[in-house]
Design a protein around this motif. Structure first.
Motif, PDB file in Angstrom:
ATOM      1  N   ILE A  61       0.836  -1.208   0.000  1.00  0.00           N
ATOM      2  CA  ILE A  61       0.000   0.000   0.000  1.00  0.00           C
ATOM      3  C   ILE A  61       0.868   1.255   0.000  1.00  0.00           C
ATOM      4  O   ILE A  61       0.622   2.200  -0.761  1.00  0.00           O
ATOM      5  N   MET A  62       1.908   1.264   0.853  1.00  0.00           N
ATOM      6  CA  MET A  62       2.785   2.435   0.948  1.00  0.00           C
ATOM      7  C   MET A  62       3.493   2.702  -0.384  1.00  0.00           C
ATOM      8  O   MET A  62       3.581   3.844  -0.843  1.00  0.00           O
ATOM      9  N   GLU A  63       3.995   1.638  -1.008  1.00  0.00           N
ATOM     10  CA  GLU A  63       4.727   1.801  -2.267  1.00  0.00           C
ATOM     11  C   GLU A  63       3.800   2.134  -3.433  1.00  0.00           C
ATOM     12  O   GLU A  63       4.198   2.831  -4.368  1.00  0.00           O
ATOM     13  N   ALA A  64       2.541   1.690  -3.353  1.00  0.00           N
ATOM     14  CA  ALA A  64       1.609   1.940  -4.456  1.00  0.00           C
ATOM     15  C   ALA A  64       1.047   3.355  -4.422  1.00  0.00           C
ATOM     16  O   ALA A  64       0.829   3.969  -5.473  1.00  0.00           O
TER      17      ALA A  64
ATOM     18  N   ALA B 104       1.967  -0.729  -8.513  1.00  0.00           N
ATOM     19  CA  ALA B 104       0.929  -1.751  -8.640  1.00  0.00           C
ATOM     20  C   ALA B 104       0.268  -2.000  -7.292  1.00  0.00           C
ATOM     21  O   ALA B 104       0.928  -2.034  -6.248  1.00  0.00           O
ATOM     22  N   TYR B 105      -1.056  -2.195  -7.336  1.00  0.00           N
ATOM     23  CA  TYR B 105      -1.815  -2.463  -6.118  1.00  0.00           C
ATOM     24  C   TYR B 105      -2.877  -3.499  -6.425  1.00  0.00           C
ATOM     25  O   TYR B 105      -3.760  -3.273  -7.249  1.00  0.00           O
ATOM     26  N   GLN B 106      -2.742  -4.663  -5.796  1.00  0.00           N
ATOM     27  CA  GLN B 106      -3.688  -5.761  -5.972  1.00  0.00           C
ATOM     28  C   GLN B 106      -3.955  -6.049  -7.450  1.00  0.00           C
ATOM     29  O   GLN B 106      -5.097  -6.218  -7.877  1.00  0.00           O
ATOM     30  N   GLY B 107      -2.887  -6.076  -8.227  1.00  0.00           N
ATOM     31  CA  GLY B 107      -2.988  -6.392  -9.643  1.00  0.00           C
ATOM     32  C   GLY B 107      -3.347  -5.224 -10.535  1.00  0.00           C
ATOM     33  O   GLY B 107      -3.412  -5.375 -11.759  1.00  0.00           O
TER      34      GLY B 107
END
Length: 231
Positions: A151-154, A184-187
């Motif tokens: 989450i932090m990186e996305a 990317a976050y959850q695809g």
């Protein structure tokens, strides 16, 4: 400035003191100015009992003292005690709400600072995290770190704590956040879209650390901002 009254007494009938406190709370409902009351028993001397009552101010405490119900309960309290209770009046000059500060550190250092590993310091070894937006509603420290890192990186979010309320070992927090979808976050590949939202969390503290947490954010609003779900 809040005001605290400490009442020292000696009695072997703590159950009766508890009953009197319940009776006082019921009799003064809607009229009392006390905001918090604690009854404690000395471990080293079980006949030594201390009652701590908090008020918004000295003036409010005096209003409470002048209630006829307070006077009646006090006379019953004296009858239960072996000696007349003594009173200590304290103006509160410092009131640290340590559990709130622990939760604030979570936001400052983990969310806004991006330091995921601070969870090792802030959380207990058996920490559990519950969040319907994660892969499981029951994650341990390492799993939570891994998914929070995504989450932090996305989104590289910035959070603002809007309000906090603490009671006992629980802290409830209301927050808002902003960010940009850069990873990317959850695809979902990065869209470079700005995002914002709100959320609530409830945190259980134990021994100066976070033992358990429950989180809810506006996930539908987030998906709509990313264009994944139609508004």
């Amino acid at each position: 400035m809040s005001f605290v009254q400490v009442i020292d007494c000696r009695t072997t009938n703590v159950d009766e003191l508890n009953r009197l406190m319940d009776s006082w709370a019921e009799a003064t409902k809607g009229k009392r100015t006390a905001t918090h009351a604690i009854l404690g028993k000395d471990r080293a001397d079980t006949s030594h009992v201390v009652e701590i009552v908090e008020f918004p101010s000295y003036e409010e405490a005096m209003k409470n003292s002048h209630l006829p119900e307070t006077d009646r309960i006090f006379r019953e309290m004296v009858a239960v005690c072996e000696t007349e209770p003594s009173f200590t009046d304290l103006d509160v000059v410092r009131d640290e709400q340590l559990n709130k500060e622990l939760v604030r550190r979570y936001f400052d250092e983990l969310v806004n600072g991006g330091n995921i590993d601070v969870m090792d310091e802030l959380c207990t070894a058996d920490y559990r995290e519950h969040d319907p937006s994660l892969s499981s509603y029951d994650l341990g420290v390492e799993e939570a770190k891994r998914e929070n890192r995504e989450i932090m990186e996305a989104f590289r979010p910035r959070a603002v704590v809007e309000s906090m309320v603490a009671e006992g070992d629980m802290v409830s927090v209301r927050f808002s956040f902003t960010g940009r979808h850069v990873g990317a976050y959850q695809g979902i590949e990065a869209t470079d879209k700005e995002i914002k939202g709100t959320g609530h969390g409830t945190v259980r503290c134990a021994g100066g650390k976070i033992a358990e947490s429950w989180w809810n954010t506006d996930d539908l609003g987030l998906m709509q901002q990313l264009g994944v779900v139609e508004a």
